[in-house]
Design a protein around this motif. Structure first.
Motif, PDB file in Angstrom:
ATOM      1  N   PRO A  39      53.054  70.225  23.533  1.00 24.10           N
ATOM      2  CA  PRO A  39      52.797  69.238  22.481  1.00 24.10           C
ATOM      3  C   PRO A  39      54.054  68.425  22.189  1.00 24.10           C
ATOM      4  CG  PRO A  39      53.026  71.428  21.529  1.00 24.10           C
ATOM      5  CD  PRO A  39      53.025  71.612  23.019  1.00 24.10           C
ATOM      6  N   VAL A  40      53.870  67.135  21.953  1.00 22.51           N
ATOM      7  CA  VAL A  40      54.993  66.241  21.668  1.00 22.51           C
ATOM      8  C   VAL A  40      54.630  65.332  20.499  1.00 22.51           C
ATOM      9  CG1 VAL A  40      55.895  66.215  24.037  1.00 22.51           C
ATOM     10  CG2 VAL A  40      54.147  64.552  23.347  1.00 22.51           C
ATOM     11  N   ARG A  41      55.642  64.713  19.930  1.00 21.74           N
ATOM     12  CA  ARG A  41      55.414  63.728  18.866  1.00 21.74           C
ATOM     13  C   ARG A  41      54.768  62.484  19.479  1.00 21.74           C
ATOM     14  NH1 ARG A  41      60.490  62.269  15.770  1.00 21.74           N
ATOM     15  NH2 ARG A  41      59.340  62.488  13.811  1.00 21.74           N
ATOM     16  N   TYR A  42      53.943  61.812  18.676  1.00 18.64           N
ATOM     17  CA  TYR A  42      53.173  60.686  19.216  1.00 18.64           C
ATOM     18  C   TYR A  42      53.025  59.612  18.139  1.00 18.64           C
ATOM     19  CZ  TYR A  42      49.445  58.429  21.962  1.00 18.64           C
ATOM     20  OH  TYR A  42      48.698  57.554  22.702  1.00 18.64           O
ATOM     21  N   TYR A  43      53.286  58.379  18.513  1.00 14.96           N
ATOM     22  CA  TYR A  43      53.184  57.256  17.588  1.00 14.96           C
ATOM     23  C   TYR A  43      51.784  56.660  17.633  1.00 14.96           C
ATOM     24  CZ  TYR A  43      58.266  57.305  17.071  1.00 14.96           C
ATOM     25  OH  TYR A  43      59.558  57.675  16.795  1.00 14.96           O
ATOM     26  N   LEU A  44      51.225  56.429  16.447  1.00 15.99           N
ATOM     27  CA  LEU A  44      49.889  55.838  16.364  1.00 15.99           C
ATOM     28  C   LEU A  44      49.896  54.653  15.398  1.00 15.99           C
ATOM     29  CD1 LEU A  44      47.454  58.906  16.303  1.00 15.99           C
ATOM     30  CD2 LEU A  44      47.549  57.103  18.026  1.00 15.99           C
ATOM     31  N   ARG A  45      48.914  53.788  15.579  1.00 19.66           N
ATOM     32  CA  ARG A  45      48.748  52.620  14.705  1.00 19.66           C
ATOM     33  C   ARG A  45      47.290  52.531  14.278  1.00 19.66           C
ATOM     34  NH1 ARG A  45      47.389  47.127  15.424  1.00 19.66           N
ATOM     35  NH2 ARG A  45      47.063  47.537  17.637  1.00 19.66           N
ATOM     36  N   LEU A  46      47.069  52.360  12.976  1.00 20.59           N
ATOM     37  CA  LEU A  46      45.711  52.250  12.438  1.00 20.59           C
ATOM     38  C   LEU A  46      45.574  50.942  11.664  1.00 20.59           C
ATOM     39  CD1 LEU A  46      42.967  53.743  11.950  1.00 20.59           C
ATOM     40  CD2 LEU A  46      43.943  54.561   9.804  1.00 20.59           C
ATOM     41  N   PRO A  47      44.848  49.944  12.210  1.00 29.03           N
ATOM     42  CA  PRO A  47      44.634  48.682  11.478  1.00 29.03           C
ATOM     43  C   PRO A  47      43.631  48.896  10.342  1.00 29.03           C
ATOM     44  CG  PRO A  47      44.244  48.456  13.851  1.00 29.03           C
ATOM     45  CD  PRO A  47      44.270  49.902  13.552  1.00 29.03           C
ATOM     46  N   LEU A  48      43.918  48.336   9.189  1.00 31.71           N
ATOM     47  CA  LEU A  48      43.026  48.438   8.035  1.00 31.71           C
ATOM     48  C   LEU A  48      42.812  47.073   7.391  1.00 31.71           C
ATOM     49  CD1 LEU A  48      44.423  51.644   6.255  1.00 31.71           C
ATOM     50  CD2 LEU A  48      42.360  51.481   7.651  1.00 31.71           C
ATOM     51  N   THR A  49      41.595  46.830   6.943  1.00 30.66           N
ATOM     52  CA  THR A  49      41.248  45.581   6.270  1.00 30.66           C
ATOM     53  C   THR A  49      40.479  45.880   5.001  1.00 30.66           C
ATOM     54  OG1 THR A  49      41.116  44.383   8.379  1.00 30.66           O
ATOM     55  CG2 THR A  49      40.043  43.361   6.477  1.00 30.66           C
ATOM     56  N   LEU A  50      40.841  45.214   3.918  1.00 23.75           N
ATOM     57  CA  LEU A  50      40.128  45.355   2.653  1.00 23.75           C
ATOM     58  C   LEU A  50      39.548  43.998   2.280  1.00 23.75           C
ATOM     59  CD1 LEU A  50      39.371  46.961   0.056  1.00 23.75           C
ATOM     60  CD2 LEU A  50      41.544  46.162  -0.913  1.00 23.75           C
ATOM     61  N   THR A  51      38.245  43.964   2.042  1.00 23.21           N
ATOM     62  CA  THR A  51      37.569  42.746   1.588  1.00 23.21           C
ATOM     63  C   THR A  51      37.116  42.928   0.154  1.00 23.21           C
ATOM     64  OG1 THR A  51      36.809  42.258   3.844  1.00 23.21           O
ATOM     65  CG2 THR A  51      35.693  41.133   2.030  1.00 23.21           C
ATOM     66  N   ILE A  52      37.594  42.063  -0.732  1.00 23.28           N
ATOM     67  CA  ILE A  52      37.245  42.139  -2.154  1.00 23.28           C
ATOM     68  C   ILE A  52      35.951  41.353  -2.371  1.00 23.28           C
ATOM     69  CG2 ILE A  52      38.017  41.699  -4.513  1.00 23.28           C
ATOM     70  CD1 ILE A  52      39.778  43.656  -3.002  1.00 23.28           C
ATOM     71  N   GLU A  53      34.934  42.022  -2.862  1.00 24.19           N
ATOM     72  CA  GLU A  53      33.652  41.375  -3.131  1.00 24.19           C
ATOM     73  C   GLU A  53      33.558  40.974  -4.609  1.00 24.19           C
ATOM     74  OE1 GLU A  53      30.569  43.975  -1.920  1.00 24.19           O
ATOM     75  OE2 GLU A  53      31.080  43.870   0.220  1.00 24.19           O
ATOM     76  N   ASP A  54      33.042  39.786  -4.843  1.00 23.67           N
ATOM     77  CA  ASP A  54      32.890  39.294  -6.230  1.00 23.67           C
ATOM     78  C   ASP A  54      31.756  40.006  -6.940  1.00 23.67           C
ATOM     79  OD1 ASP A  54      34.948  37.509  -5.818  1.00 23.67           O
ATOM     80  OD2 ASP A  54      33.600  35.948  -5.059  1.00 23.67           O
TER      81      ASP A  54
END
Length: 208
Positions: A193-208
């Motif tokens: 096992p080794v260290r591993y870099y990850l990326r998680l894109p997130l989007t928030l949409t504000i609804e009226d």
């Protein structure tokens, strides 16, 4: 003796990251216990009240109390985030071999990438469920960020940093990711096992 020392060092190192995640879990459990107690008390009061108008007021008071509880918990979570970040920064300073190890692992050929139980869709849904939108201040309807983090050798996560234009959205994304319930399965190189870099894109949409 050398092997034992290295084992103890690795154990201490991974325990440190696991303990940091536990900080968030303890805060969450503390406030969930208080929510449960408040819910019980309000329910007793609600059930004992015969007047429908007063029942509606009790229900409104309960909702206001829960919103205040969410806000107070968020302040505690922000404090925990700052504490964890400071601990990680100190650990990075102590880990003199960190840079060379990280560079090696970035260039390695992975037999297996790090993964979350149920996959990334499960991770993204859990982060969304844990996300506190009340802590986000924005004048635009849509905000985005990329959350980069490290999956440690024991499957815990560390060094969570959200890279987006909205600071409050970034902060809530980091708290949510640190608060996920499960460990990752770590990445593997040459059977280890080794260290591993990850990326998680997130989007928030504000609804009226």
């Amino acid at each position: 003796m050398k092997a034992l020392f290295l084992y103890l060092f690795c154990f201490t190192f991974t325990f440190c990251f696991s303990q940091q995640k536990e900080e968030f879990r303890q805060v969450k459990n503390y406030y969930n216990q208080h929510r449960s107690m408040l819910n019980t008390e309000f329910k007793k009061k609600f059930d004992a009240e015969p007047d429908s108008f007063k029942k509606a007021n009790i229900k409104l008071d309960f909702m206001l109390f829960m919103r205040k509880m969410d806000s107070i918990e968020n302040v505690a979570m922000i404090g925990t985030l700052l504490k964890v970040r400071n601990l990680e920064d100190l650990q990075s300073l102590k880990n003199s071999k960190g840079k060379s190890e990280n560079n090696t692992e970035k260039q390695a050929v992975f037999e297996k990438s790090a993964d979350y139980p149920g996959g990334f869709n499960t991770l993204r849904q859990e982060v969304a469920d844990l996300f506190y939108t009340g802590g986000v201040n924005t004048e635009t309807k849509t905000v985005k960020t990329n959350v980069v983090f490290i999956v440690e050798k024991d499957g815990s996560i560390s060094n969570v940093h959200a890279q987006g234009d909205n600071f409050t959205f970034n902060r809530q994304a980091e708290i949510a990711l640190y608060s996920v319930s499960e460990k990752f399965s770590p990445a593997v190189v040459k059977g280890y096992p080794v260290r591993y870099y990850l990326r998680l894109p997130l989007t928030l949409t504000i609804e009226d």
